[in-house]
Design a protein around this motif. Structure first.
Motif, PDB file in Angstrom:
ATOM      1  N   ARG A   1     -16.830-100.162  58.512  1.00  0.00           N
ATOM      2  CA  ARG A   1     -17.601 -99.569  57.854  1.00  0.00           C
ATOM      3  C   ARG A   1     -18.335-100.540  57.633  1.00  0.00           C
ATOM      4  O   ARG A   1     -19.613-100.057  57.354  1.00  0.00           O
ATOM      5  CB  ARG A   1     -16.896 -98.949  57.021  1.00  0.00           C
ATOM      6  CG  ARG A   1     -17.697 -97.808  55.465  1.00  0.00           C
ATOM      7  CD  ARG A   1     -17.074 -96.938  54.897  1.00  0.00           C
ATOM      8  NE  ARG A   1     -18.552 -95.751  54.393  1.00  0.00           N
ATOM      9  CZ  ARG A   1     -17.944 -94.878  53.777  1.00  0.00           C
ATOM     10  NH1 ARG A   1     -17.030 -94.252  54.811  1.00  0.00           N
ATOM     11  NH2 ARG A   1     -19.028 -94.207  53.538  1.00  0.00           N
TER      12      ARG A   1
ATOM     13  N   GLU B   1     -22.683 -99.936  57.871  1.00  0.00           N
ATOM     14  CA  GLU B   1     -23.437 -99.438  56.959  1.00  0.00           C
ATOM     15  C   GLU B   1     -24.634-100.753  56.656  1.00  0.00           C
ATOM     16  O   GLU B   1     -25.832-100.830  56.323  1.00  0.00           O
ATOM     17  CB  GLU B   1     -23.023 -99.363  55.715  1.00  0.00           C
ATOM     18  CG  GLU B   1     -21.977 -98.244  55.745  1.00  0.00           C
ATOM     19  CD  GLU B   1     -21.390 -98.135  54.309  1.00  0.00           C
ATOM     20  OE1 GLU B   1     -21.435 -99.185  53.992  1.00  0.00           O
ATOM     21  OE2 GLU B   1     -21.104 -96.830  54.358  1.00  0.00           O
TER      22      GLU B   1
ATOM     23  N   TYR C   1     -10.415-100.658  59.247  1.00  0.00           N
ATOM     24  CA  TYR C   1     -11.462-100.002  59.350  1.00  0.00           C
ATOM     25  C   TYR C   1     -12.466 -99.973  57.934  1.00  0.00           C
ATOM     26  O   TYR C   1     -14.033 -99.720  58.036  1.00  0.00           O
ATOM     27  CB  TYR C   1     -10.871 -98.051  58.181  1.00  0.00           C
ATOM     28  CG  TYR C   1     -11.817 -97.586  57.767  1.00  0.00           C
ATOM     29  CD1 TYR C   1     -13.428 -96.569  58.743  1.00  0.00           C
ATOM     30  CD2 TYR C   1     -12.265 -96.644  56.200  1.00  0.00           C
ATOM     31  CE1 TYR C   1     -14.419 -96.084  57.699  1.00  0.00           C
ATOM     32  CE2 TYR C   1     -13.366 -95.955  55.934  1.00  0.00           C
ATOM     33  CZ  TYR C   1     -14.521 -95.726  56.640  1.00  0.00           C
ATOM     34  OH  TYR C   1     -14.936 -94.413  56.410  1.00  0.00           O
TER      35      TYR C   1
ATOM     36  N   ILE D   1     -20.788 -91.822  59.016  1.00  0.00           N
ATOM     37  CA  ILE D   1     -21.159 -92.410  58.180  1.00  0.00           C
ATOM     38  C   ILE D   1     -21.883 -91.902  57.112  1.00  0.00           C
ATOM     39  O   ILE D   1     -21.603 -91.417  55.861  1.00  0.00           O
ATOM     40  CB  ILE D   1     -21.110 -93.792  57.994  1.00  0.00           C
ATOM     41  CG1 ILE D   1     -19.496 -94.267  58.790  1.00  0.00           C
ATOM     42  CG2 ILE D   1     -21.216 -94.068  56.155  1.00  0.00           C
ATOM     43  CD1 ILE D   1     -19.328 -95.699  59.041  1.00  0.00           C
TER      44      ILE D   1
END
Length: 728
Positions: free
Chosen positions: A285, A289, A281, A264
């Motif tokens: 994500r 993160e 997704y 990412i």
């Protein structure tokens, strides 16, 4: 024809016609094809593409030639070249034997069947049908595996059946089903491997466990592929890697999170693919993160720079593949760890096209087919679910019984051992497996076997489990027993069985049919050969996830293997899956956030180092077969423990010394090998030996909450020099 020469180099003349058998290796999931020639001394041998292998120590001589085929491309490893030795061994059990006190006495098949029927019926009458369990194996043919599942549910009408394949691929199978909607070993053919520009091999030592696959990867390297190996040890596989990540045992899922974070950060997510063909997704994500590569590097024991390097190499590669095996899967978070590597595959869009895909490297010869058709506690043939009413109704119709007669879901293999120990299961039939050595917490399993009222073991040899049996049944070997097996690609292969069975040995399926007759259920098991069973299996699998309906013996002989799913006779079989859609009803693959899981058992002052387990090139599973091959047994005749020099110094042990490994469950004695090829915080012991060398006497019985896979690959142990007086 060329003359075979004796050890003095003198050409010999022919005195007998050789007996030629077309077969395939009984061991790993590649299922390499071969030709075995059996001939009397002074016979002649045809020269093949590979040099014949002769064994002058046998009264009868043998030659083994690899046969060209689509999986192994005409290769054989040392196990395959010498597999015939156990099949022709004088140690074979060749007639039924009943326990008489501390010894076994030969009895007839009539007596054996009468004993089984009487004892099983009495136990069911007193304790209920679920007091009987069946424990199968991942090396049985599809026909025998199918029939074992049917026998449990129709002849015995018990819910308790599972198999040693639970310890092989259950984590990957569950992850594949949940992520893709289907579980098949490889999502693409082996021939795609040389097309991959980046390959991740995590928790798999292909060089020793599936060595005939190694040329696929060396060919990929020749084509410019970058190979990443994730393993706590340096192995034959890691030696061909461009990057070796020596992950801390049990921290594979965390390592994958670090790679996802780096993907990412570097903008290497295939957003178009992810948005069009996956779901979940945004949640994934956000989860990724919130982490940092540096923090994960500390958890996983791998430098942050190496994690980034691996992620960038995989993310930037035009094509790529990910392979997992027991190192990732035999964890208490094996299901989620595999799912995280599937996240990595999906986020980079590397699936459903040439040179891209995912592969669960099956350990056993038929670990794939064994669960597809009914040995697993919760499954019916065709990968149907036993608790799904429509699935139950369909299979009941094939079997000509009422759906209400089918029992419900049982429990996993190790949980069956716990039920035996607790005496909920009073009788057990073991076929094609050695649970005393293959289960974790093996001391409990040994105790459980002794608590049974009736134990039947069908085997070729006196295994560690058979020693506890009340009745031992002789079964045929791979050279004698015809049937189909499904290799790691999902390619169904036909193995011919032409050698006469020794003594009174019988095929697994024949034993089940004869016993069903004695139990009054013979009308459901009226088969005359393996092909008849396969014809019913075809119908039972029709319309299921694992659809074999379009596969026949005729096709298998003509085409040398057919991929499933194959729903019709004119279907070519799907070699590459997911080219345009996944198998879920919405066509999308599922992404999922995965936590940084720690092993169930951590080190402390009493047990200060991690133990991980695995295999060696010359042996297979619990060694029941390979330890009867003099060639293979001589290569590795005893077990061992690998320690880093610094760990050996800390524990006061020396190279070559006998040491005791102790965990919270038990202890073993093995020989020390000091090597820098392993992490300082880890020791390694192979799994192929029993008794005092049985590593599963110390392994942890904790199970993955989803797939019920035991955490074989991580437990805490102490190491000390062997004190002889301790065993006096």
């Amino acid at each position: 024809m060329q003359p075979v020469k004796d050890r003095q180099g003198t050409a010999q003349g022919a005195s007998a016609s050789p007996f030629v058998m077309e077969t395939q290796c009984p061991f790993c999931s590649v299922q390499c094809k071969m030709r075995l020639t059996e001939f009397a001394p002074n016979a002649l041998l045809a020269a093949g593409g590979n040099a014949p292998v002769l064994d002058y120590d046998e009264p009868v001589q043998y030659a083994v030639e690899a046969k060209p085929n689509k999986a192994s491309e005409g290769r054989l490893c040392v196990k395959g070249m010498n597999a015939y030795q156990h099949a022709v061994s004088d140690d074979r059990i060749v007639y039924p034997m009943a326990r008489r006190g501390d010894t076994f006495e030969r009895i007839s098949w009539e007596e054996a069947n009468a004993m089984m029927a009487e004892r099983l019926q009495a136990i069911a009458a007193q304790h209920g049908r679920d007091a009987i369990g069946l424990y199968g194996g991942g090396s049985l043919t599809n026909e025998s595996a199918y029939l074992l599942g049917k026998f449990a549910r129709v002849a015995l009408r018990t819910r308790y059946i599972d198999y040693n394949g639970r310890f092989c691929m259950s984590a990957a199978a569950s992850a594949g089903n949940k992520t893709f909607g289907i579980d098949r070993g490889l999502t693409n053919p082996l021939s795609d491997i040389p097309l991959a520009k980046c390959i991740i091999l995590t928790g798999t030592n292909i060089a020793e466990c599936q060595p005939t696959l190694t040329p696929y990867f060396t060919k990929a390297k020749e084509n410019g592929a970058y190979i990443i190996v994730i393993d706590p040890r340096e192995t034959g596989t890691s030696k061909m890697a461009d990057l070796h990540l020596r992950v801390k045992p049990g921290m594979d899922a965390a390592l994958a999170n670090g790679m996802l974070r780096a993907l990412i950060e570097e903008g290497l997510v295939d957003e178009k693919f992810v948005r069009a063909r996956t779901k979940g997704y945004d949640a994934l994500r956000a989860h990724i993160e919130a982490q940092s590569v540096e923090a994960i590097a500390e958890l996983a024991g791998v430098p942050a720079e190496s994690i980034r390097k691996a992620a960038i190499a995989f993310g930037k590669a035009e094509t790529g593949m990910v392979f997992t095996a027991r190192g990732v899967e035999q964890q208490t978070d094996g299901f989620m760890a595999v799912r995280n590597f599937l996240n990595l595959t999906l986020l980079t869009g590397k699936i459903g096209k040439p040179g891209c895909g995912y592969g669960a490297v099956t350990g056993q010869g038929n670990g794939q087919g064994g669960r597809e058709h009914g040995q697993k506690a919760d499954q019916l043939p065709g990968y149907r679910l036993i608790e799904n009413e429509a699935h139950r109704a369909y299979i009941a119709g094939v079997w000509n019984i009422d759906p209400s007669e089918l029992p419900g879901k049982g429990v996993s293999a190790y949980e069956m051992m716990e039920k035996v120990h607790d005496r909920e299961i009073r009788a057990l039939i073991v076929m094609g497996s050695n649970p005393v050595v293959s289960n974790p917490n093996a001391n409990l399993v040994e105790e459980a076997m002794e608590r049974l009222e009736f134990l039947v073991v069908a085997d070729m040899f006196m295994s560690e489990t058979a020693r506890s049996a009340d009745l031992i049944l002789p079964v045929t070997s791979y050279l004698e027993n015809k049937g189909t097996l499904t290799n790691l690609e999902g390619r169904v292969l036909l193995r011919e069985g032409s050698r006469p069975a020794p003594g009174e040995a019988r095929h697994d399926w024949r034993i089940l049919c004869d016993l069903a007759e004695r139990l009054g259920r013979g009308q459901y098991f009226a088969y005359s050969d393996a092909e008849e069973i396969f014809e019913e299996l075809r119908i039972a699998s029709k319309g299921g996830v694992a659809d074999y309906y379009g596969i026949t013996y005729e096709r298998l002989r003509r085409e040398e293997g057919v991929y499933w799913p194959c729903p019709s006779l004119d279907h070519v079989g799907d070699g590459r899956l997911f080219e345009s859609t996944f198998a879920h009803s919405d066509g999308l693959a599922e992404l999922v956030p995965v936590e940084n899981h720690f092993p169930d058992e951590r080190t402390d002052e009493a047990y200060p180092i991690y133990l991980t387990t695995g295999r060696v090139l010359s042996h297979y599973l619990t060694g029941v077969q390979t330890r009867r091959s003099h060639t293979l047994a001589s290569r590795d005749f005893e077990s061992f423990v690998e320690l880093h020099p610094n760990a050996a110094k800390r524990f006061g042990v020396a190279d070559g010394q006998l040491v005791t490994l102790t965990s919270r469950r038990g202890e073993i004695v093995v020989r020390c090998r000091v090597t820098r090829s392993i992490r300082e915080d880890t020791v390694f012991v192979p799994m192929h030996w029993g008794d005092v060398q049985n590593v599963n006497k110390v392994t942890n019985q904790a199970l993955d909450p989803t797939c019920r896979m035991p955490g074989f690959k991580v437990c805490a142990v102490h190491v000390r020099p062997l004190v002889v007086e301790h065993y006096a």
